[in-house]
Design a protein around this motif. Structure first.
Motif, PDB file in Angstrom:
ATOM      1  N   ALA A 153     -42.476  -0.623  11.543  1.00 19.44           N
ATOM      2  CA  ALA A 153     -42.714  -2.059  11.332  1.00 19.44           C
ATOM      3  C   ALA A 153     -41.508  -3.031  11.845  1.00 19.44           C
ATOM      4  CB  ALA A 153     -43.067  -2.374  10.012  1.00 19.44           C
ATOM      5  N   ALA A 154     -40.490  -2.387  11.564  1.00 18.38           N
ATOM      6  CA  ALA A 154     -39.330  -3.189  11.890  1.00 18.38           C
ATOM      7  C   ALA A 154     -39.145  -3.622  13.296  1.00 18.38           C
ATOM      8  CB  ALA A 154     -37.914  -2.668  11.643  1.00 18.38           C
ATOM      9  N   PRO A 155     -38.760  -4.779  13.746  1.00 20.66           N
ATOM     10  CA  PRO A 155     -38.526  -5.232  15.173  1.00 20.66           C
ATOM     11  C   PRO A 155     -37.377  -4.415  15.830  1.00 20.66           C
ATOM     12  CG  PRO A 155     -37.730  -6.770  13.847  1.00 20.66           C
ATOM     13  CD  PRO A 155     -38.341  -6.071  12.914  1.00 20.66           C
ATOM     14  N   ASP A 156     -37.406  -4.559  16.991  1.00 22.50           N
ATOM     15  CA  ASP A 156     -36.273  -4.054  17.767  1.00 22.50           C
ATOM     16  C   ASP A 156     -35.232  -5.082  17.703  1.00 22.50           C
ATOM     17  OD1 ASP A 156     -34.754  -2.269  19.413  1.00 22.50           O
ATOM     18  OD2 ASP A 156     -35.978  -2.427  21.187  1.00 22.50           O
ATOM     19  N   PRO A 157     -33.942  -4.764  17.583  1.00 14.41           N
ATOM     20  CA  PRO A 157     -33.460  -3.204  17.371  1.00 14.41           C
ATOM     21  C   PRO A 157     -33.302  -2.529  16.014  1.00 14.41           C
ATOM     22  CG  PRO A 157     -31.567  -4.743  17.577  1.00 14.41           C
ATOM     23  CD  PRO A 157     -32.717  -5.635  17.596  1.00 14.41           C
ATOM     24  N   ILE A 158     -33.729  -3.508  14.999  1.00 14.23           N
ATOM     25  CA  ILE A 158     -33.646  -2.937  13.479  1.00 14.23           C
ATOM     26  C   ILE A 158     -34.340  -1.507  13.555  1.00 14.23           C
ATOM     27  CG2 ILE A 158     -34.346  -3.396  11.228  1.00 14.23           C
ATOM     28  CD1 ILE A 158     -34.131  -6.364  11.950  1.00 14.23           C
ATOM     29  N   TRP A 159     -35.492  -1.124  14.020  1.00 12.15           N
ATOM     30  CA  TRP A 159     -36.298  -0.049  13.864  1.00 12.15           C
ATOM     31  C   TRP A 159     -35.317   1.179  14.310  1.00 12.15           C
ATOM     32  CZ3 TRP A 159     -37.232   3.724  17.315  1.00 12.15           C
ATOM     33  CH2 TRP A 159     -37.467   3.246  18.542  1.00 12.15           C
ATOM     34  N   ARG A 160     -34.514   0.904  15.294  1.00 15.57           N
ATOM     35  CA  ARG A 160     -33.475   2.015  15.898  1.00 15.57           C
ATOM     36  C   ARG A 160     -32.356   2.380  15.012  1.00 15.57           C
ATOM     37  NH1 ARG A 160     -34.674   2.544  21.444  1.00 15.57           N
ATOM     38  NH2 ARG A 160     -35.934   0.848  22.311  1.00 15.57           N
ATOM     39  N   GLN A 161     -31.940   1.387  14.412  1.00 14.42           N
ATOM     40  CA  GLN A 161     -30.928   1.459  13.430  1.00 14.42           C
ATOM     41  C   GLN A 161     -31.208   2.277  12.031  1.00 14.42           C
ATOM     42  OE1 GLN A 161     -27.779   0.759  14.144  1.00 14.42           O
ATOM     43  NE2 GLN A 161     -27.125   2.055  12.643  1.00 14.42           N
ATOM     44  N   VAL A 162     -32.765   1.909  11.739  1.00 11.96           N
ATOM     45  CA  VAL A 162     -33.401   2.496  10.695  1.00 11.96           C
ATOM     46  C   VAL A 162     -33.368   4.125  10.991  1.00 11.96           C
ATOM     47  CG1 VAL A 162     -35.871   3.082   9.481  1.00 11.96           C
ATOM     48  CG2 VAL A 162     -34.980   0.687   9.856  1.00 11.96           C
ATOM     49  N   VAL A 163     -33.793   4.558  12.048  1.00  8.27           N
ATOM     50  CA  VAL A 163     -33.903   6.017  12.597  1.00  8.27           C
ATOM     51  C   VAL A 163     -32.466   6.582  12.445  1.00  8.27           C
ATOM     52  CG1 VAL A 163     -34.220   7.681  14.519  1.00  8.27           C
ATOM     53  CG2 VAL A 163     -35.627   5.572  14.137  1.00  8.27           C
ATOM     54  N   ARG A 164     -31.413   5.871  12.835  1.00 13.05           N
ATOM     55  CA  ARG A 164     -29.943   6.433  12.713  1.00 13.05           C
ATOM     56  C   ARG A 164     -29.393   6.482  11.231  1.00 13.05           C
ATOM     57  NH1 ARG A 164     -29.683   2.574  17.405  1.00 13.05           N
ATOM     58  NH2 ARG A 164     -29.560   4.090  19.446  1.00 13.05           N
ATOM     59  N   ASP A 165     -29.918   5.552  10.790  1.00  9.35           N
ATOM     60  CA  ASP A 165     -29.578   5.442   9.153  1.00  9.35           C
ATOM     61  C   ASP A 165     -29.979   6.180   8.190  1.00  9.35           C
ATOM     62  OD1 ASP A 165     -27.495   3.704  10.192  1.00  9.35           O
ATOM     63  OD2 ASP A 165     -28.308   1.974   9.012  1.00  9.35           O
ATOM     64  N   ARG A 166     -31.517   6.108   8.198  1.00  4.61           N
ATOM     65  CA  ARG A 166     -32.592   6.842   7.160  1.00  4.61           C
ATOM     66  C   ARG A 166     -32.931   8.310   7.601  1.00  4.61           C
ATOM     67  NH1 ARG A 166     -30.505   5.023   3.270  1.00  4.61           N
ATOM     68  NH2 ARG A 166     -32.392   6.101   2.298  1.00  4.61           N
ATOM     69  N   PHE A 167     -32.556   8.719   8.887  1.00  2.00           N
ATOM     70  CA  PHE A 167     -32.968  10.032   8.807  1.00  2.00           C
ATOM     71  C   PHE A 167     -31.764  10.777   9.254  1.00  2.00           C
ATOM     72  CE2 PHE A 167     -36.820   7.574   9.955  1.00  2.00           C
ATOM     73  CZ  PHE A 167     -37.761   8.457   9.693  1.00  2.00           C
ATOM     74  N   TYR A 168     -31.448  12.115   8.941  1.00  2.00           N
ATOM     75  CA  TYR A 168     -30.530  12.808   9.068  1.00  2.00           C
ATOM     76  C   TYR A 168     -30.904  13.789  10.105  1.00  2.00           C
ATOM     77  CZ  TYR A 168     -26.579  16.287   8.440  1.00  2.00           C
ATOM     78  OH  TYR A 168     -25.539  16.777   8.666  1.00  2.00           O
ATOM     79  N   GLY A 169     -30.149  13.774  11.305  1.00  2.00           N
ATOM     80  CA  GLY A 169     -30.345  14.611  12.361  1.00  2.00           C
ATOM     81  C   GLY A 169     -31.299  14.025  13.491  1.00  2.00           C
ATOM     82  N   GLY A 170     -31.519  14.799  14.415  1.00  2.00           N
ATOM     83  CA  GLY A 170     -32.788  14.189  15.401  1.00  2.00           C
ATOM     84  C   GLY A 170     -31.848  13.487  16.751  1.00  2.00           C
ATOM     85  N   GLY A 171     -30.893  12.814  16.398  1.00  2.00           N
ATOM     86  CA  GLY A 171     -30.187  11.985  17.442  1.00  2.00           C
ATOM     87  C   GLY A 171     -30.991  11.210  18.498  1.00  2.00           C
ATOM     88  N   ASP A 172     -30.575  10.885  19.827  1.00  2.00           N
ATOM     89  CA  ASP A 172     -31.463  10.301  20.504  1.00  2.00           C
ATOM     90  C   ASP A 172     -32.881  10.819  20.880  1.00  2.00           C
ATOM     91  OD1 ASP A 172     -29.123   8.681  20.858  1.00  2.00           O
ATOM     92  OD2 ASP A 172     -28.237   9.675  22.709  1.00  2.00           O
ATOM     93  N   ALA A 173     -33.048  12.025  20.689  1.00  2.00           N
ATOM     94  CA  ALA A 173     -34.260  12.539  21.177  1.00  2.00           C
ATOM     95  C   ALA A 173     -35.435  12.031  19.811  1.00  2.00           C
ATOM     96  CB  ALA A 173     -34.604  14.116  20.903  1.00  2.00           C
ATOM     97  N   LEU A 174     -34.958  11.911  18.673  1.00  2.00           N
ATOM     98  CA  LEU A 174     -35.770  11.386  17.657  1.00  2.00           C
ATOM     99  C   LEU A 174     -36.046   9.971  18.096  1.00  2.00           C
ATOM    100  CD1 LEU A 174     -37.198  12.040  15.222  1.00  2.00           C
ATOM    101  CD2 LEU A 174     -35.153  11.153  13.952  1.00  2.00           C
ATOM    102  N   VAL A 175     -34.977   9.185  18.504  1.00  2.00           N
ATOM    103  CA  VAL A 175     -35.125   7.722  18.602  1.00  2.00           C
ATOM    104  C   VAL A 175     -36.225   7.473  19.921  1.00  2.00           C
ATOM    105  CG1 VAL A 175     -34.062   5.540  19.729  1.00  2.00           C
ATOM    106  CG2 VAL A 175     -32.981   7.020  18.043  1.00  2.00           C
ATOM    107  N   ASP A 176     -35.931   8.354  20.861  1.00  2.00           N
ATOM    108  CA  ASP A 176     -36.841   8.178  21.922  1.00  2.00           C
ATOM    109  C   ASP A 176     -38.436   8.444  21.639  1.00  2.00           C
ATOM    110  OD1 ASP A 176     -34.850   7.705  23.568  1.00  2.00           O
ATOM    111  OD2 ASP A 176     -34.582   9.773  24.429  1.00  2.00           O
ATOM    112  N   GLY A 177     -38.509   9.449  20.748  1.00  2.00           N
ATOM    113  CA  GLY A 177     -39.855   9.840  20.066  1.00  2.00           C
ATOM    114  C   GLY A 177     -40.569   8.876  19.592  1.00  2.00           C
ATOM    115  N   PHE A 178     -39.641   8.021  18.758  1.00  2.00           N
ATOM    116  CA  PHE A 178     -40.172   6.898  18.005  1.00  2.00           C
ATOM    117  C   PHE A 178     -40.666   5.582  18.894  1.00  2.00           C
ATOM    118  CE2 PHE A 178     -38.473   8.694  13.720  1.00  2.00           C
ATOM    119  CZ  PHE A 178     -39.769   8.666  13.013  1.00  2.00           C
ATOM    120  N   ALA A 179     -39.855   5.508  19.914  1.00  2.00           N
ATOM    121  CA  ALA A 179     -39.911   4.440  20.798  1.00  2.00           C
ATOM    122  C   ALA A 179     -41.413   4.722  21.521  1.00  2.00           C
ATOM    123  CB  ALA A 179     -38.904   4.462  21.830  1.00  2.00           C
ATOM    124  N   ARG A 180     -41.648   5.962  22.031  1.00  2.00           N
ATOM    125  CA  ARG A 180     -42.840   6.245  22.521  1.00  2.00           C
ATOM    126  C   ARG A 180     -44.076   6.036  21.586  1.00  2.00           C
ATOM    127  NH1 ARG A 180     -39.039   9.315  25.103  1.00  2.00           N
ATOM    128  NH2 ARG A 180     -39.212   9.282  27.350  1.00  2.00           N
TER     129      ARG A 180
END
Length: 265
Positions: A153-180
């Motif tokens: 739900a969060a707008p960009d770039p907040i949702w990207r920081q949610v991935v980095r802060d609220r998920f442990y692991g995954g790195g850029d691959a996880l961010v890319d997956g959510f972006a898609r």
């Protein structure tokens, strides 16, 4: 349609009305699990939002299944005053399924449904990111539901920081997956609804909680499982070392027996 699998697992929503709009594309990138802190916790340049606390609301609404949602004045949501006296007694037989004290569901950014409580968190919402969940089964479940909702739900770039802060692991691959997955469907966040049941699996410890969410499906219900780990004084979703397992469909079940009812009255 293999491209649907990520959101089946991430949201656990298998109803046919949802399936037809979840046409998502996710790359099979390598996992880059970060050791001592959630991957990418460094703060990037973002639009800073004030810490959100308060009770001012707009008229309530409902999710796509008719569950009540409060609509705070701030699109990022609002916390409730926290009271330790509301924590669930660990000796209660329903300790792993009972909803937290003063549970409330809120609609954030005109989309996802996320829960807040008056006992188990979140204690704060800073820059659109919730934190300060209690070290309890209820706190772990709240943190899982919140992270799923905000990442969609969060707008960009907040949702990207949610991935980095609220998920442990995954790195850029996880961010890319959510972006898609976010870009694949307009208004995808509104399909993050109030679950039909919530529970933490037996064997809970204060550094690991396996949260399970039961949601509606065409054949009954489906169960999405989210391991939560206590890292840097808060609960975070533990991304598996093999990110491909996120594509695994949710597990069907005929009923919500054994789950707690976390719907708002």
């Amino acid at each position: 349609m293999g491209s649907l699998r990520l959101l089946f697992t991430l949201l656990g929503i298998l109803a046919s009305v949802v399936i037809v709009v979840f046409v998502l594309t996710v790359a099979n990138d390598d996992n880059s699990d970060a050791p001592p802190r959630p991957a990418g916790t460094e703060v990037t340049s973002t639009t800073r939002l004030p810490s959100t606390t308060g009770t001012q609301t707009r008229p309530p609404t409902v999710d796509m299944f008719g569950h009540r949602l409060e609509v705070p004045a701030d699109d990022a949501g609002a916390t409730l005053p926290q009271a330790d006296t509301g924590l669930i007694d660990p000796t209660r037989p329903d300790y792993l399924t009972a909803p937290p004290f003063r549970l409330q569901w809120q609609r954030i950014w005109d989309g996802a449904a996320v829960p807040v409580s008056g006992s188990d968190g979140p204690a704060r919402i800073d820059s659109g990111i919730a934190g300060g969940f209690a070290r309890t089964p209820q706190g772990a479940a709240l943190a899982a539901l919140d992270a799923i909702g905000r990442v969609y739900a969060a707008p960009d770039p907040i949702w990207r920081q949610v991935v980095r802060d609220r998920f442990y692991g995954g790195g850029d691959a996880l961010v890319d997956g959510f972006a898609r997955s976010r870009s694949g469907t307009s208004g995808v966040a509104r399909y993050v609804t109030v679950p039909e049941g919530v529970r933490v699996q037996p064997g809970y410890r204060d550094d690991l909680a396996v949260v399970q969410l039961a949601v509606r499906s065409t054949s009954g219900y489906a169960i999405a499982t989210w391991p939560m780990v206590w890292v840097a004084d808060d609960w975070r979703i533990r991304v598996p070392d093999d990110i491909d397992t996120l594509w695994r469909p949710a597990t069907p079940t005929p009923s919500t027996t054994g789950f707690g009812n976390w719907s708002q009255p």
